[in-house]
Write a protein that holds these residues in place. Structure first.
Motif, PDB file in Angstrom:
ATOM      1  N   UNK A 510       0.843  -1.195   0.000  1.00  0.00           N
ATOM      2  CA  UNK A 510       0.000   0.000   0.000  1.00  0.00           C
ATOM      3  C   UNK A 510       0.878   1.244   0.000  1.00  0.00           C
ATOM      4  N   UNK A 511       0.574   2.170  -0.914  1.00  0.00           N
ATOM      5  CA  UNK A 511       1.369   3.389  -1.024  1.00  0.00           C
ATOM      6  C   UNK A 511       1.172   4.278   0.184  1.00  0.00           C
ATOM      7  N   UNK A 512      -0.068   4.385   0.665  1.00  0.00           N
ATOM      8  CA  UNK A 512      -0.346   5.308   1.768  1.00  0.00           C
ATOM      9  C   UNK A 512      -0.603   4.569   3.086  1.00  0.00           C
ATOM     10  N   UNK A 530      -7.188   9.374  -5.170  1.00  0.00           N
ATOM     11  CA  UNK A 530      -8.000   8.202  -5.459  1.00  0.00           C
ATOM     12  C   UNK A 530      -7.124   6.969  -5.549  1.00  0.00           C
ATOM     13  N   UNK A 531      -7.639   5.809  -5.033  1.00  0.00           N
ATOM     14  CA  UNK A 531      -6.944   4.538  -5.146  1.00  0.00           C
ATOM     15  C   UNK A 531      -6.967   4.099  -6.599  1.00  0.00           C
ATOM     16  N   UNK A 532      -5.792   3.712  -7.086  1.00  0.00           N
ATOM     17  CA  UNK A 532      -5.686   3.378  -8.490  1.00  0.00           C
ATOM     18  C   UNK A 532      -6.070   1.929  -8.748  1.00  0.00           C
ATOM     19  N   UNK A 538      -1.806   5.579  -5.210  1.00  0.00           N
ATOM     20  CA  UNK A 538      -2.773   6.656  -5.120  1.00  0.00           C
ATOM     21  C   UNK A 538      -2.526   7.646  -6.247  1.00  0.00           C
ATOM     22  N   UNK A 539      -3.546   8.335  -6.710  1.00  0.00           N
ATOM     23  CA  UNK A 539      -3.425   9.319  -7.771  1.00  0.00           C
ATOM     24  C   UNK A 539      -4.599  10.261  -7.742  1.00  0.00           C
ATOM     25  N   UNK A 540      -4.626  11.195  -8.697  1.00  0.00           N
ATOM     26  CA  UNK A 540      -5.693  12.208  -8.726  1.00  0.00           C
ATOM     27  C   UNK A 540      -6.902  11.765  -9.520  1.00  0.00           C
ATOM     28  N   UNK A 541      -6.829  10.673 -10.316  1.00  0.00           N
ATOM     29  CA  UNK A 541      -7.980  10.162 -11.054  1.00  0.00           C
ATOM     30  C   UNK A 541      -7.839   8.657 -11.215  1.00  0.00           C
ATOM     31  N   UNK A 542      -8.922   8.005 -11.718  1.00  0.00           N
ATOM     32  CA  UNK A 542      -8.806   6.591 -12.044  1.00  0.00           C
ATOM     33  C   UNK A 542      -9.761   6.268 -13.171  1.00  0.00           C
ATOM     34  N   UNK A 543      -9.405   5.273 -13.936  1.00  0.00           N
ATOM     35  CA  UNK A 543     -10.190   4.982 -15.133  1.00  0.00           C
ATOM     36  C   UNK A 543     -10.924   3.664 -15.015  1.00  0.00           C
TER      37      UNK A 543
END
Length: 782
Positions: A510-512, A530-532, A538-543
């Motif tokens: 886990x990154x965080x 947001x969880x990728x 973790x990042x600012x968006x996910x697809x």
């Protein structure tokens, strides 16, 4: 109303007016009479009609010589009940009597005429109420309808007590009931007052009754033989030997024979009022002229019977002694051979004598106690044999046999058991248990006998729930061992499991932050990130990390061949997604007239599993309840119990509706609620789908969430252009916008590979444990 009483009362007033005007010198001066008016005041009598009835009674009374020593008058009214208005002794003067009549209040109920007659007979004509002995009793009944009770019996009783009854009916009054009430002769006592002639006749008869005219002299009395006068009336009588008929006028000869009023033993010859006796043929009349004596030809010897003479009055017949039959000449007798005639019930041999027989039996039989039937001599039953098991009897002889499962020895007496197990004549899978001539099957320890009672099945205590493993039960025939799920370890009791706290015991990545769950863990990100797709970074968006529910129209209009194209469309959409347990989840709901969840969001975790499940979906047919389907999606499909991830994890929720026609229910409410709940709605229509409904379902901007084609063959094109990835830059209709933040597929491949390896490791452990158990069982049997 049954009849207009006005007509009755008015016509009676006319009757009174037609007579000479009443004055002191014109009043009736006859002997005393006790007169009671019995008036019907049922509800069918209207108030003005009852007033007319008052006037009728007052006008009649004005012609009478009223007084305690002359004519006494009483008034009784009735409906469902009976009430005395004033008795015979109440008034001695006309004016007080008129005042009493004017004070009468109608009862206005039913029409119980029989009850009223009974009341007058028992209550009005009694000494206490003013009735005088040896004074004629007269009742005038005025009624407008059919009685609601029985009148005939009580009227007869009243007439037998000497009460003379006049019955006055109105129009539709029942004539049979009036005749049942009135005294005979009926033409003098029964009136329907709508006829003027009858009114006049009633007035004359009533006047004559009170004024003492000798009706036998002054009127056409109609008596056939004798008329006997009485004050104001008359009655007919008959000569000796005759009786008065029911019409009260004609006479009939008294037939003492027909009435049984004679003492003749046999024949009664009638004359009016007398009789003589006679006898039937074969009898003679005795000296008492009443009784008869039969003529006995047998006793007098006047017969030619050979054996028996049977006498009847004046004649005889012949008969024969027992064992003989009478010849055709009806005189001579012949012996009866019952055996020859077959008139016997011997079972075997009949021995004849005149009129009787005896029975006997053939060799090997004995005669029964009934002396008719024969019973074979049963050597078996008498124990006169040496069979070991079964003795088969024939008359006077026997043979031996054996019970089932035994075979008869060469000596034809003893038996030997048949051992089918030893002979190999059985089909038991494991154990054969022998009994003479039969066998039963059984199983080794740890197995149970099947329903065919031959084959055996291992006892799976795990499948039967007969174990106390907390998590995993590994079965062997009749026994089990316990194991634990991934992330847990087996405790010393070999049954329960303890969480291994994966966050502290494995490299979670886990990154965080790592959050431990029973047997597993998940990663979370700081606020604003947001969880990728990999479930760790973790990042600012996910697809690819979305929860997608496909709402597919399975109505009758789709047709089976097109529904197969729809399933391929769904699988095209699935191919464009990154499906995994921590990535995109897919649920499938089919609807028509009802809604059915084919599989929820948490059932399948790979695209291959989802696509296989889609192809197995059965076509529902029937109606198109899109509104009901939207409600089901909102309330059930996106619930956490069916696999939707919690809202605080910010996993986008997407609903895709596919339909080919107009909804048969309202879609507005739940289309709006779905979007208000944060669900991004896509609407795909084909054929007769209604554009307005599709646009109402689709999220804003509508152009990016609404697709339509004219036929099912083109829906694959929609699948290619439909991109459900949710990022700051969303799908632009036909243009696919790739998510710049999407994780590499290598991470997903590594996760899938690790998951598969873990599953294989668990299965290998279970198989190893089972093999050890089997080896232990084999060693224990040795």
């Amino acid at each position: 109303m049954k009849m207009r009483l006005v007509f009755l009362l008015l016509t009676l007033v006319v009757l009174v007016a037609a007579r000479p005007k009443a004055g002191p010198k014109q009043k009736c001066k006859s002997g005393p009479v006790d007169l009671v008016f019995l008036i019907d005041s049922s509800r069918s009598v209207r108030p003005h009609e009852f007033e007319t009835m008052r006037k009728f009674m007052i006008d009649i009374l004005s012609t009478l010589d009223i007084g305690l020593n002359a004519t006494r008058v009483g008034v009784v009214q009735y409906s469902s009940q009976v009430r005395t208005e004033f008795s015979l002794k109440a008034h001695a003067k006309l004016d007080t009597m008129v005042k009493g009549i004017n004070e009468i209040i109608p009862l206005a109920q039913g029409t119980m005429t029989g009850l009223a007659i009974k009341f007058v007979m028992d209550t009005a004509f009694v000494a206490e109420e003013g009735d005088r002995p040896k004074v004629p009793n007269v009742v005038v009944i005025v009624t407008d309808g059919r009685p609601q009770d029985r009148v005939a019996e009580v009227a007869i009783e009243a007439r037998e007590k000497g009460i003379e009854i006049f019955a006055v009916g109105v129009a539709r009054a029942d004539m049979a009931s009036l005749r049942a009430m009135a005294s005979p002769p009926f033409e003098d006592h029964v009136f329907l007052v709508e006829s003027f002639d009858l009114i006049h006749q009633f007035g004359l008869q009533f006047q004559d009754k009170l004024c003492g005219v000798d009706l036998c002299v002054e009127s056409k009395h109609g008596c056939e033989q004798i008329c006997e006068s009485s004050p104001g009336s008359f009655h007919c009588l008959c000569l000796p030997g005759y009786s008065l008929n029911e019409d009260g006028k004609t006479c009939a000869a008294i037939d003492l024979c027909a009435e049984g009023k004679h003492d003749c033993e046999q024949i009664c010859n009638s004359a009016p009022g007398v009789f003589t006796c006679d006898c039937n043929a074969g009898y003679t009349l005795n000296d008492d002229k009443k009784t008869c004596t039969p003529i006995d030809l047998c006793a007098e010897g006047k017969h030619d019977c050979e054996q028996i003479c049977i006498s009847a009055p004046g004649v005889f017949t012949c008969d024969c002694n027992a064992g003989y039959t009478l010849n055709d000449d009806k005189k001579a007798c012949t012996p009866i051979d019952l055996c020859a005639e077959g008139k016997h019930d011997c079972e075997q041999i009949c021995i004849s004598a005149p009129g009787v027989f005896t029975c006997d039996c053939n060799t090997g039989y004995t005669l029964n106690d009934d002396k008719k039937a024969c019973t074979p001599i049963d050597l078996c039953a008498e124990g006169k044999h040496d069979c070991e098991q079964i003795c088969i009897s024939a008359p006077g002889v026997f043979s031996c046999d054996c019970n089932a499962g035994y075979t008869l020895n060469d000596d034809k007496k003893a038996c030997t058991p048949i051992d089918l197990c030893a002979e190999g004549k059985h089909d038991c899978e494991q154990i054969c248990i022998s009994a003479p001539g039969v066998f039963t099957c059984d199983c080794n320890t740890g197995y149970t006998l099947n329903d065919d009672k031959k084959a055996c099945t291992p006892i799976d205590l795990c499948a039967e729930g007969k174990h106390d493993c907390e998590q995993i039960c590994i079965s062997a025939p009749g026994v089990f061992t316990c194991d634990c799920n991934k992330g847990f370890k087996l405790n010393k009791d070999k049954k329960t499991c303890t969480d291994m706290d994966m966050c502290n015991t494995v490299k979670h990545g886990c990154e965080h932050q790592c959050v431990n769950t029973p047997g597993s863990f998940y990663c979370i990100c700081p606020e604003g990130q947001l969880l990728q797709e990999d479930g760790k970074s973790c990042g600012t968006c996910k697809s690819a990390n979305i929860d997608l529910v496909l709402l597919i129209d399975g109505s009758k209009s789709v047709r089976p061949q097109n529904f197969e194209l729809v399933k391929k469309f769904v699988n095209q959409v699935v191919d464009s997604l990154d499906v995994s347990a921590h990535g995109t989840r897919v649920g499938f709901v089919q609807y028509s007239s009802r809604v059915r969840t084919e599989f929820p969001l948490n059932m399948y975790h790979t695209a291959a599993e989802i696509k296989a499940a889609v192809m197995k979906v059965d076509y529902m047919e029937k109606g198109t309840m899109t509104g009901l389907a939207l409600k089901h999606m909102l309330e059930n499909s996106f619930s956490e119990s069916e696999g939707a991830r919690p809202l605080d994890r910010n996993i986008p929720r997407i609903g895709l509706v596919f339909t080919d026609g107009r909804s048969q229910d309202d879609i507005t409410e739940f289309a709006k609620k779905a979007k208000e709940a944060g669900i991004t709605m896509y609407a795909v229509g084909v054929g007769k789908a209604v554009e307005d409904e599709l646009r109402e379902i689709a999220s804003e901007p509508t152009e990016k969430h609404f697709y339509y084609t004219t036929d099912f063959s083109a829906i694959s094109t929609i699948a290619e252009n439909l991109k459900l990835n949710i990022c700051p830059a969303e799908s632009q209709g036909e243009i696919e916008v790739k998510d710049p933040c999407a994780c590499e597929s290598l991470v997903e491949f590594q996760q899938a590979t690790m998951s598969s390896l873990e599953q294989l490791t668990q299965k290998l452990s279970a198989m190893t444990a089972r093999l050890e158990q089997l080896e232990n069982q084999l060693l224990s049997k040795k």
